[in-house]
Scaffold this motif. Sequence first.
Motif, PDB file in Angstrom:
ATOM      1  N   ALA A 130       0.811  -1.216   0.000  1.00  0.00           N
ATOM      2  CA  ALA A 130       0.000   0.000   0.000  1.00  0.00           C
ATOM      3  C   ALA A 130       0.852   1.278   0.000  1.00  0.00           C
ATOM      4  O   ALA A 130       0.357   2.342  -0.352  1.00  0.00           O
ATOM      5  CB  ALA A 130      -0.922   0.000   1.214  1.00  0.00           C
ATOM      6  N   MET A 131       2.124   1.169   0.352  1.00  0.00           N
ATOM      7  CA  MET A 131       2.996   2.353   0.390  1.00  0.00           C
ATOM      8  C   MET A 131       3.299   2.824  -1.027  1.00  0.00           C
ATOM      9  O   MET A 131       3.786   2.061  -1.847  1.00  0.00           O
ATOM     10  CB  MET A 131       4.315   2.030   1.089  1.00  0.00           C
ATOM     11  N   GLN A 132       3.020   4.079  -1.292  1.00  0.00           N
ATOM     12  CA  GLN A 132       3.320   4.627  -2.612  1.00  0.00           C
ATOM     13  C   GLN A 132       4.814   4.913  -2.768  1.00  0.00           C
ATOM     14  O   GLN A 132       5.378   4.695  -3.821  1.00  0.00           O
ATOM     15  CB  GLN A 132       2.512   5.919  -2.838  1.00  0.00           C
ATOM     16  N   GLN A 133       5.427   5.425  -1.724  1.00  0.00           N
ATOM     17  CA  GLN A 133       6.856   5.724  -1.733  1.00  0.00           C
ATOM     18  C   GLN A 133       7.524   4.990  -0.568  1.00  0.00           C
ATOM     19  O   GLN A 133       7.682   5.558   0.516  1.00  0.00           O
ATOM     20  CB  GLN A 133       7.099   7.236  -1.611  1.00  0.00           C
ATOM     21  N   GLY A 157      15.424  14.306 -20.266  1.00  0.00           N
ATOM     22  CA  GLY A 157      15.574  13.305 -21.314  1.00  0.00           C
ATOM     23  C   GLY A 157      16.202  11.995 -20.856  1.00  0.00           C
ATOM     24  O   GLY A 157      16.288  11.052 -21.630  1.00  0.00           O
ATOM     25  N   SER A 158      16.621  11.916 -19.597  1.00  0.00           N
ATOM     26  CA  SER A 158      17.228  10.666 -19.116  1.00  0.00           C
ATOM     27  C   SER A 158      16.154   9.739 -18.541  1.00  0.00           C
ATOM     28  O   SER A 158      15.091  10.191 -18.107  1.00  0.00           O
ATOM     29  CB  SER A 158      18.297  10.955 -18.063  1.00  0.00           C
ATOM     30  N   LYS A 159      16.442   8.456 -18.584  1.00  0.00           N
ATOM     31  CA  LYS A 159      15.531   7.449 -18.034  1.00  0.00           C
ATOM     32  C   LYS A 159      16.271   6.650 -16.978  1.00  0.00           C
ATOM     33  O   LYS A 159      17.468   6.386 -17.105  1.00  0.00           O
ATOM     34  CB  LYS A 159      15.054   6.497 -19.136  1.00  0.00           C
ATOM     35  N   VAL A 160      15.571   6.272 -15.935  1.00  0.00           N
ATOM     36  CA  VAL A 160      16.141   5.443 -14.871  1.00  0.00           C
ATOM     37  C   VAL A 160      15.228   4.254 -14.615  1.00  0.00           C
ATOM     38  O   VAL A 160      14.032   4.288 -14.923  1.00  0.00           O
ATOM     39  CB  VAL A 160      16.357   6.242 -13.557  1.00  0.00           C
ATOM     40  N   ASP A 161      15.814   3.201 -14.063  1.00  0.00           N
ATOM     41  CA  ASP A 161      15.039   2.013 -13.710  1.00  0.00           C
ATOM     42  C   ASP A 161      14.222   2.273 -12.459  1.00  0.00           C
ATOM     43  O   ASP A 161      14.726   2.831 -11.488  1.00  0.00           O
ATOM     44  CB  ASP A 161      15.967   0.822 -13.455  1.00  0.00           C
ATOM     45  N   ASP A 162      12.966   1.849 -12.494  1.00  0.00           N
ATOM     46  CA  ASP A 162      12.087   1.971 -11.325  1.00  0.00           C
ATOM     47  C   ASP A 162      11.384   0.629 -11.130  1.00  0.00           C
ATOM     48  O   ASP A 162      10.653   0.168 -12.000  1.00  0.00           O
ATOM     49  CB  ASP A 162      11.059   3.084 -11.535  1.00  0.00           C
ATOM     50  N   TYR A 163      11.640   0.013  -9.985  1.00  0.00           N
ATOM     51  CA  TYR A 163      11.052  -1.290  -9.677  1.00  0.00           C
ATOM     52  C   TYR A 163       9.792  -1.167  -8.822  1.00  0.00           C
ATOM     53  O   TYR A 163       9.204  -2.170  -8.446  1.00  0.00           O
ATOM     54  CB  TYR A 163      12.061  -2.173  -8.938  1.00  0.00           C
ATOM     55  N   GLY A 164       9.385   0.070  -8.503  1.00  0.00           N
ATOM     56  CA  GLY A 164       8.234   0.269  -7.624  1.00  0.00           C
ATOM     57  C   GLY A 164       6.972  -0.398  -8.126  1.00  0.00           C
ATOM     58  O   GLY A 164       6.373  -1.228  -7.438  1.00  0.00           O
ATOM     59  N   GLU A 165       6.544  -0.041  -9.322  1.00  0.00           N
ATOM     60  CA  GLU A 165       5.316  -0.617  -9.879  1.00  0.00           C
ATOM     61  C   GLU A 165       5.458  -2.119 -10.139  1.00  0.00           C
ATOM     62  O   GLU A 165       4.579  -2.885  -9.737  1.00  0.00           O
ATOM     63  CB  GLU A 165       4.943   0.133 -11.166  1.00  0.00           C
ATOM     64  N   MET A 183      13.581  -0.446   2.182  1.00  0.00           N
ATOM     65  CA  MET A 183      12.523  -1.303   1.655  1.00  0.00           C
ATOM     66  C   MET A 183      12.550  -1.303   0.127  1.00  0.00           C
ATOM     67  O   MET A 183      12.348  -2.332  -0.516  1.00  0.00           O
ATOM     68  CB  MET A 183      11.164  -0.827   2.165  1.00  0.00           C
ATOM     69  N   LYS A 184      12.825  -0.146  -0.426  1.00  0.00           N
ATOM     70  CA  LYS A 184      12.912  -0.010  -1.879  1.00  0.00           C
ATOM     71  C   LYS A 184      14.019  -0.920  -2.427  1.00  0.00           C
ATOM     72  O   LYS A 184      13.850  -1.583  -3.445  1.00  0.00           O
ATOM     73  CB  LYS A 184      13.176   1.455  -2.240  1.00  0.00           C
ATOM     74  N   MET A 185      15.146  -0.961  -1.727  1.00  0.00           N
ATOM     75  CA  MET A 185      16.245  -1.835  -2.155  1.00  0.00           C
ATOM     76  C   MET A 185      15.847  -3.304  -2.114  1.00  0.00           C
ATOM     77  O   MET A 185      16.210  -4.084  -2.998  1.00  0.00           O
ATOM     78  CB  MET A 185      17.481  -1.611  -1.281  1.00  0.00           C
ATOM     79  N   VAL A 186      15.095  -3.704  -1.089  1.00  0.00           N
ATOM     80  CA  VAL A 186      14.645  -5.090  -0.981  1.00  0.00           C
ATOM     81  C   VAL A 186      13.717  -5.429  -2.156  1.00  0.00           C
ATOM     82  O   VAL A 186      13.859  -6.475  -2.787  1.00  0.00           O
ATOM     83  CB  VAL A 186      13.940  -5.352   0.377  1.00  0.00           C
ATOM     84  N   ILE A 187      12.806  -4.514  -2.464  1.00  0.00           N
ATOM     85  CA  ILE A 187      11.888  -4.720  -3.593  1.00  0.00           C
ATOM     86  C   ILE A 187      12.687  -4.879  -4.887  1.00  0.00           C
ATOM     87  O   ILE A 187      12.422  -5.787  -5.688  1.00  0.00           O
ATOM     88  CB  ILE A 187      10.886  -3.547  -3.705  1.00  0.00           C
ATOM     89  N   GLU A 188      13.669  -4.018  -5.088  1.00  0.00           N
ATOM     90  CA  GLU A 188      14.494  -4.085  -6.299  1.00  0.00           C
ATOM     91  C   GLU A 188      15.248  -5.410  -6.379  1.00  0.00           C
ATOM     92  O   GLU A 188      15.285  -6.054  -7.436  1.00  0.00           O
ATOM     93  CB  GLU A 188      15.486  -2.918  -6.329  1.00  0.00           C
TER      94      GLU A 188
END
Length: 189
Positions: free
Chosen positions: A72-75, A104-112, A80-85
């Motif tokens: 349920a956490m949006q951010q 113009g740069s893109k980064v990896d996001d594992y949140g969704e 925790m973010k590292m564990v998800i990744e």
Amino acid sequence: MKGGLDKVDTALAEVTRSVVQTEEMKAKVKAQTAQDIADDAQRDLDKALSALDAALASLRNLKKSDVIEVRAMQQPPPGMKMVIEAVCILKGVKPKKVAGEKLGSKVDDYGEPGRGLSQDAGKYLDSLFEYDKDNIPDSVIKAIQPYIDNQAFQPAATAKVSKAYTSICQWVQAMHKYHFVAKVVEPKR
């Protein structure tokens, strides 16, 4: 003539006995060496299995509600973010490319993708228990190494935020450790 044959037979028997004793000694040394290697491999494996058992026991203590709370956490907080990744990497889940800080740069996001993994908390936990720990590609281990090396990627650090991700962090670390021990132990079998 018979006395001469007896001496030859006795000498031959003595040489044969000496050769047999030498070969027997060599075989004993090889057997001991093999046993030492097997014992060493078993000690290494026992250490990895101990970490794995602790991680799985920790996962068993989780409730679906523990995982749902985190989803349920949006951010999520950085630990925790590292564990998800790391879980996404282990499970081969690709990140979503999002806009980076530079124009113009893109980064990896594992949140969704990470929230998608844990959509069904029961299946998510089952997938961790059923994970094929014996066939983790080296490229995956290499990809999670920066997480393992990061001081913030420790169960104690995530414990302040989430019981679920403390257990999952332990699981990621156990998978990593098991991979290396299994690689060392396998040739010794």
